[in-house]
Design a protein around this motif. Structure first.
Motif, PDB file in Angstrom:
ATOM      1  N   VAL A 122      33.937  30.437  63.989  1.00 55.39           N
ATOM      2  CA  VAL A 122      35.104  29.681  64.460  1.00 55.39           C
ATOM      3  C   VAL A 122      35.107  28.281  63.864  1.00 55.39           C
ATOM      4  O   VAL A 122      36.140  27.789  63.385  1.00 55.39           O
ATOM      5  N   VAL A 161      34.586  29.215  72.782  1.00 51.84           N
ATOM      6  CA  VAL A 161      35.281  29.504  71.530  1.00 51.84           C
ATOM      7  C   VAL A 161      36.476  28.576  71.359  1.00 51.84           C
ATOM      8  O   VAL A 161      36.683  27.971  70.302  1.00 51.84           O
ATOM      9  N   PHE A 204      37.188  25.501  68.563  1.00 53.09           N
ATOM     10  CA  PHE A 204      38.404  25.490  67.755  1.00 53.09           C
ATOM     11  C   PHE A 204      39.156  24.174  67.942  1.00 53.09           C
ATOM     12  O   PHE A 204      39.591  23.543  66.972  1.00 53.09           O
TER      13      PHE A 204
END
Length: 296
Positions: free
Chosen positions: A157, A270, A274
């Motif tokens: 990511v 996650v 990001f």
């Protein structure tokens, strides 16, 4: 025969669910509230009609006998499509009352806090204390260690964000949808705002919208429906131009990851990774040379 009947009901149930989820692009992409209100009302009404027909079809014995049979064989009442769609509709209505353009002044941040917080809290409270079910939950941990694949995805990511996001934000000019951040105070506010909205995304789109839809549809169908809502919100927030080419896969992956891990902690991690890259790119775009870590 029972399976055929179930499949037929599921296909009909898709219609009101799609109507409710289609209200999101009406609110956040077209920005025409009355279309969103109409779609929500139509979705709830159609769901109610479908459930009324289902009840009539299933009513083959008296109420007393049906209750007694349920006690004996352990049958539980199936989740109500109308109730679950009403919870999604309430959340969408609450979010839609504020403009979602990114702003960093005190009033704007308070407005975001109240509206986005209410969009999660109100459906949860209604589900738990009015409808008296546990349709919405926030499973923070699963008491399982993250495996190599999960840790690897976190690294991926960061790498993909570093590679793709600067090109998207700067080449398309969408970074201008966010306010200029050229002082320490504004940079700090941007950091808090980006992170807070990222956490909220998972609480609402995954733990609320996706979880409610999963009670009625296969995972793929529920994931596609929640992605409509997720991507529409991100569009008004600023991810425009060819942004959906990024946000659609991201929304679908977040739903899939949650389905596999059942861990809010992981999908939030996650998302925050990001968003950390998003934050750095926005600072870089508004202050060229301040963060010389990107290729663009």
């Amino acid at each position: 025969m029972t399976d055929v009947r179930h499949d037929t009901r599921q296909r009909w149930a898709f219609v009101p669910a799609l109507l409710v989820c289609a209200a999101a692009p009406a609110f956040f992409v077209l920005e025409i509230p009355w279309i969103g209100w109409t779609l929500l009302a139509a979705g709830i009404a159609v769901a109610g009609l479908i459930e009324r027909g289902r009840q009539a079809e299933d009513q083959v014995v008296s109420v007393g006998a049906r209750r007694e049979t349920a006690k004996v064989i352990g049958v539980h009442r199936s989740p109500s499509l109308t109730r679950d769609l009403s919870l999604i509709a309430i959340g969408l209505l609450i979010v839609s009352i504020i403009p979602l353009a990114a702003e960093l002044d005190n009033l704007a941040m308070l407005r975001f806090t109240l509206a986005l917080g209410g969009a999660v809290a109100v459906p949860y409270i209604i589900s738990r204390f009015v409808y008296r079910d546990r349709a919405i939950s926030f499973p923070w941990r699963t008491h399982k260690r993250w495996g190599g694949l999960q840790w690897g995805w976190l690294v991926a990511v960061l790498a993909l964000g570093w590679l793709i996001l600067p090109f998207y934000f700067i080449a398309s000019g969408v970074y201008q949808n966010w306010p200029v951040v050229d002082t320490p105070d504004l940079i700090a506010r941007l950091f808090v705002g980006v992170g807070a909205v990222g956490i909220w995304d998972e609480l609402f789109f995954i733990c609320t919208v996706f979880a409610l839809l999963r009670r009625h549809f296969p995972a793929l169908v529920a994931n596609l429906l929640q992605a409509i809502v997720f991507v529409s919100f991100l569009w008004e927030l600023g991810y425009r131009e060819w942004g959906p080419l990024l946000t659609i896969p991201f929304a679908l992956l977040q739903g899939y990851i949650f389905l596999r891990t059942h861990s809010l902690a992981y999908v939030v991690t996650v998302h925050l990774l990001f968003d950390a890259v998003v934050f750095a790119v926005l600072v870089h775009a508004h202050n060229p040379g301040l963060l010389p870590i990107f290729l663009v």
